[in-house]
Design an enzyme around this catalytic site. Structure first.
Site: not given
Length: 423
Positions: A320, A323, A329
């Site tokens: 993702e 993030k 992350e």
């Protein structure tokens, strides 16, 4: 962008398909969407079906995702965002409205089995949120009860390990003293309603924080000397089980241990990180998730509860890119946004077509084959014959299309049984 790719990483961790395993254990997948380049839900549905994932966890109640999985047989955990927690706590009618808007339109075509209220609320710094959490959960449970849905949909919330004041040895663990006024009644609610206690557990964080002293094999489920609990005599050969049993001990210390099931709502390992993020490599991610999948497929419980199969949700389906925080992350995904594997865990999945950048909706391309997972060398990467745990045809998992009259009939029955739900 085809997902039918040659798997090229040196590490080849071969795993059984996600889904129902021996002893009732299940492995689910977290489907996060903090990104601007993800494929549409129809394509994600194809990937998850190819993985034979029977449990999917969302962080909202995205109607596009829930509709894409209608008839799939997958069980969904949906999320009520943090920002709505105070509103539901203050106004029970807001909970009823949320159920009408986010649950009723999708069942029974899509199986929704749980709602998480907020995420890691008790370790936040908003005292109003802490006070609102349980009342919001109670309001939501009451709204579901008014719709005769509490036998189908449970209400819970996910916690980080930071709710514990200590976690080792596992038998000595306890909840932080300042959280007990919130945790004790929350546990009572879970016990009364038959809802699970959800914990987000990441052995990666322990290794990242102290790579010189934390045994990498211990956190990756690989051969190691293990760690003993002197109070119980139990021996742990992996950190995740030690973390879960620490939570179990804390719950038991609060006198709700036997009545509350523990589920791992998030765990995973990043395939990339910043220069100071030790261990964030595709090789380690493949080892962690591959070994985790094998462990869950064996249906084993933890040392403190060997007969209780552990339900686990891997974080996450996709990398993702939006993030915040360190690079790790943004690299927890099993797949890249174009549908290709982020690293080799020994799977083949169907092709998903299309270019998704900047698109929130779209259609999925055709797929070939299905998931093939083999136990022996060669079988998983297509290079040779494998012994084979599973061969799953993508065609066998096509979404069942409801005819109009069937859908209408189901809706009428639901309304008749729901009483005030549509009022």
């Amino acid at each position: 962008m085809a997902l039918r790719v040659q798997l090229v990483l040196a590490v080849a961790v071969v795993v059984p398909a996600l889904g129902v395993a021996a002893g009732g254990a299940t492995l689910g997948v977290n489907y996060g969407q903090v990104a601007d380049n993800l494929p549409p839900p129809q394509a994600a549905a194809m990937l998850l079906r190819s993985l034979n994932a029977t449990k999917v966890k969302l962080y909202d109640a995205d109607a596009r995702v829930l509709s894409a999985f209608a008839g799939s047989g997958a069980d969904f955990t949906v999320g009520l965002p943090d920002r709505l927690v105070p509103r539901l706590a203050a106004d029970p009618s807001a909970a009823a409205a949320w159920v009408r808007a986010n649950i009723l339109p999708h069942i029974p075509a899509t199986s929704i089995t749980a709602v998480t209220v907020g995420n890691e609320v008790l370790t936040g710094n908003d005292s109003a949120m802490l006070r609102s959490l349980l009342p919001a959960m109670q309001s939501l449970h009451a709204a579901l009860a008014a719709c005769n849905l509490t036998s189908r949909v449970v209400v819970t919330t996910a916690h980080s390990l930071a709710v514990l004041s200590s976690s080792f040895p596992p038998s000595s663990a306890a909840f932080r003293r300042e959280l007990l006024p919130y945790m004790a009644p929350l546990l009572a609610f879970l016990a009364k309603t038959g809802s699970p206690f959800l914990i987000n557990a990441y052995p990666y964080f322990a290794y990242k924080g102290d790579p010189e002293h934390v045994d990498l094999n211990y956190v990756l489920f690989e051969a190691n000397a293990g760690v003993g609990d002197p109070a119980t005599g139990l021996r742990y050969d992996n950190m995740l089980h030690a973390q879960v049993d620490a939570v179990r001990a804390a719950i038991c210390r609060a006198n709700y241990g036997k009545a509350v099931e523990i589920r791992v709502s998030e765990t995973g390992w990043p395939s990339r990180g910043d220069d100071d993020e030790a261990g964030a490599t595709p090789e380690n991610a493949a080892r962690y998730n591959g070994n985790l999948m094998r462990l869950v497929a064996q249906g084993k419980g933890t040392p403190a509860a060997p007969g209780e199969a552990l339900q686990v949700y891997v974080f996450a389906l996709f990398n993702e890119d939006m993030k915040p925080g360190p690079a790790s992350e943004r690299h927890y995904g099993l797949f890249k946004p174009d549908g290709t594997p982020a690293y080799d865990v020994g799977v083949k999945a169907p092709t998903i077509g299309g270019s998704w950048k900047g698109r929130a909706n779209g259609t999925s391309g055709g797929g070939a084959g299905g998931l093939v997972v083999a136990e022996g060398p060669g079988g998983a990467d297509g290079a040779g014959q494998g012994t084979g745990f599973y061969t799953v045809s993508a065609a066998a998992h096509k979404v069942k299309r409801w005819r109009c009259w069937e859908s209408l009939f189901a809706t009428v029955v639901l309304v008749m049984s729901s009483g005030l739900c549509w009022s």
